[in-house]
Write a protein that holds these residues in place. Structure first.
Motif, PDB file in Angstrom:
ATOM      1  N   ASP A 125       0.840  -1.193   0.000  1.00  0.00           N
ATOM      2  CA  ASP A 125       0.000   0.000   0.000  1.00  0.00           C
ATOM      3  C   ASP A 125       0.879   1.249   0.000  1.00  0.00           C
ATOM      4  OD1 ASP A 125      -2.419   1.331  -0.020  1.00  0.00           O
ATOM      5  OD2 ASP A 125      -3.024   0.724   1.998  1.00  0.00           O
ATOM      6  N   THR A 126       0.258   2.371  -0.319  1.00  0.00           N
ATOM      7  CA  THR A 126       0.895   3.682  -0.218  1.00  0.00           C
ATOM      8  C   THR A 126      -0.045   4.548   0.604  1.00  0.00           C
ATOM      9  OG1 THR A 126      -0.151   4.446  -2.242  1.00  0.00           O
ATOM     10  CG2 THR A 126       2.050   3.483  -2.461  1.00  0.00           C
ATOM     11  N   GLY A 127       0.371   5.735   0.916  1.00  0.00           N
ATOM     12  CA  GLY A 127      -0.504   6.628   1.670  1.00  0.00           C
ATOM     13  C   GLY A 127      -0.083   8.061   1.430  1.00  0.00           C
ATOM     14  N   GLY A 128      -1.040   8.975   1.508  1.00  0.00           N
ATOM     15  CA  GLY A 128      -0.754  10.387   1.251  1.00  0.00           C
ATOM     16  C   GLY A 128       0.297  10.962   2.183  1.00  0.00           C
ATOM     17  N   ALA A 129       0.328  10.522   3.434  1.00  0.00           N
ATOM     18  CA  ALA A 129       1.283  11.056   4.413  1.00  0.00           C
ATOM     19  C   ALA A 129       2.532  10.183   4.538  1.00  0.00           C
ATOM     20  CB  ALA A 129       0.597  11.163   5.771  1.00  0.00           C
ATOM     21  N   ILE A 130       2.590   9.108   3.772  1.00  0.00           N
ATOM     22  CA  ILE A 130       3.722   8.183   3.873  1.00  0.00           C
ATOM     23  C   ILE A 130       4.759   8.573   2.822  1.00  0.00           C
ATOM     24  CG2 ILE A 130       4.412   5.750   3.895  1.00  0.00           C
ATOM     25  CD1 ILE A 130       2.413   6.572   6.092  1.00  0.00           C
ATOM     26  N   LYS A 131       5.671   9.426   3.240  1.00  0.00           N
ATOM     27  CA  LYS A 131       6.725   9.925   2.343  1.00  0.00           C
ATOM     28  C   LYS A 131       8.080   9.735   3.022  1.00  0.00           C
ATOM     29  CE  LYS A 131       3.788  11.503  -0.669  1.00  0.00           C
ATOM     30  NZ  LYS A 131       3.319  10.494  -1.570  1.00  0.00           N
ATOM     31  N   GLY A 132       9.079   9.377   2.253  1.00  0.00           N
ATOM     32  CA  GLY A 132      10.427   9.191   2.803  1.00  0.00           C
ATOM     33  C   GLY A 132      10.493   7.957   3.695  1.00  0.00           C
ATOM     34  N   ASN A 133      11.220   8.073   4.787  1.00  0.00           N
ATOM     35  CA  ASN A 133      11.425   6.937   5.697  1.00  0.00           C
ATOM     36  C   ASN A 133      10.284   6.821   6.709  1.00  0.00           C
ATOM     37  OD1 ASN A 133      13.767   6.524   4.305  1.00  0.00           O
ATOM     38  ND2 ASN A 133      15.078   6.517   6.094  1.00  0.00           N
ATOM     39  N   LYS A 134       9.089   6.607   6.173  1.00  0.00           N
ATOM     40  CA  LYS A 134       7.905   6.392   7.003  1.00  0.00           C
ATOM     41  C   LYS A 134       7.226   5.118   6.530  1.00  0.00           C
ATOM     42  CE  LYS A 134       6.856  11.201   8.059  1.00  0.00           C
ATOM     43  NZ  LYS A 134       5.848  12.262   7.968  1.00  0.00           N
ATOM     44  N   LEU A 135       6.653   4.394   7.478  1.00  0.00           N
ATOM     45  CA  LEU A 135       5.868   3.198   7.163  1.00  0.00           C
ATOM     46  C   LEU A 135       4.558   3.282   7.928  1.00  0.00           C
ATOM     47  CD1 LEU A 135       8.521   0.321   7.498  1.00  0.00           C
ATOM     48  CD2 LEU A 135       7.702   1.395   5.400  1.00  0.00           C
ATOM     49  N   ASP A 136       3.544   2.645   7.394  1.00  0.00           N
ATOM     50  CA  ASP A 136       2.250   2.544   8.043  1.00  0.00           C
ATOM     51  C   ASP A 136       1.908   1.053   8.110  1.00  0.00           C
ATOM     52  OD1 ASP A 136       0.283   4.002   9.297  1.00  0.00           O
ATOM     53  OD2 ASP A 136      -0.647   4.759   7.456  1.00  0.00           O
ATOM     54  N   VAL A 137       1.768   0.512   9.312  1.00  0.00           N
ATOM     55  CA  VAL A 137       1.484  -0.908   9.523  1.00  0.00           C
ATOM     56  C   VAL A 137      -0.028  -1.095   9.594  1.00  0.00           C
ATOM     57  CG1 VAL A 137       1.805  -2.873  11.089  1.00  0.00           C
ATOM     58  CG2 VAL A 137       3.657  -1.216  10.773  1.00  0.00           C
TER      59      VAL A 137
END
Length: 159
Positions: A125-137
């Motif tokens: 998945d991707t996400g609007g706030a997931i940029k650079g060294n960020k992950l969303d579990v």
């Protein structure tokens, strides 16, 4: 099937008689004396049987790609807005214990990673706030996502 060099390809039970000879030196003279005849049984194992018997596990190589800011989400409208249908940007159904969202410029879809303290996950998945060294579990329940909060964790990529 790989067979280690010390194994015989046959899976038969082999019985081998071994004669142990000891050379004694008595006042400068050599004396060969048969000490004992020993019966030895060898059971030849396949690689799978050997690994199971001796609890040998495959070594998995991973490389640290640094510390990531890791947050959590669920398929609710609070977390996903209009995309709250449980289907990821890759078309997969989001699954707890598998799905994470990442910046595709950092970790492309399908990348398998190990997240410190969490385990192995796959970028689906991707996400609007997931940029650079960020992950969303991904979590199935909103309460679990909230309890996870936001953490800075080391991330490893499988080689």
């Amino acid at each position: 099937m790989k067979i280690h060099p010390f194994r015989i390809i046959s899976l038969w039970l082999l019985t081998i008689l071994i004669t142990i000879q000891v050379t004694l030196i008595v006042e400068g003279d050599k004396v060969d004396e048969v000490i004992e005849v020993v019966e030895v049984e060898y059971i030849v194992l396949t690689q799978e049987e050997y690994e199971e018997e001796y609890n040998i596990q495959e070594v998995i190589e991973m490389e640290s790609i640094g510390e990531f800011n890791v947050s959590a989400y669920c398929p609710c409208e609070l977390c996903c807005g209009p995309y709250a249908d449980g289907i990821t940007s890759s078309g997969e159904r989001a699954t707890e214990g598998i799905t994470i969202a990442a910046d595709p410029n950092v970790l492309p879809e399908g990348t398998k990673v190990y997240i410190e303290g969490i385990g192995t996950r796959i970028v689906q998945d991707t996400g609007g706030a997931i940029k650079g060294n960020k992950l969303d579990v991904f979590f199935s329940q909103h309460s679990d996502a909230l309890a996870f909060g936001r953490q800075n964790l080391e991330v490893f990529i499988y080689e």
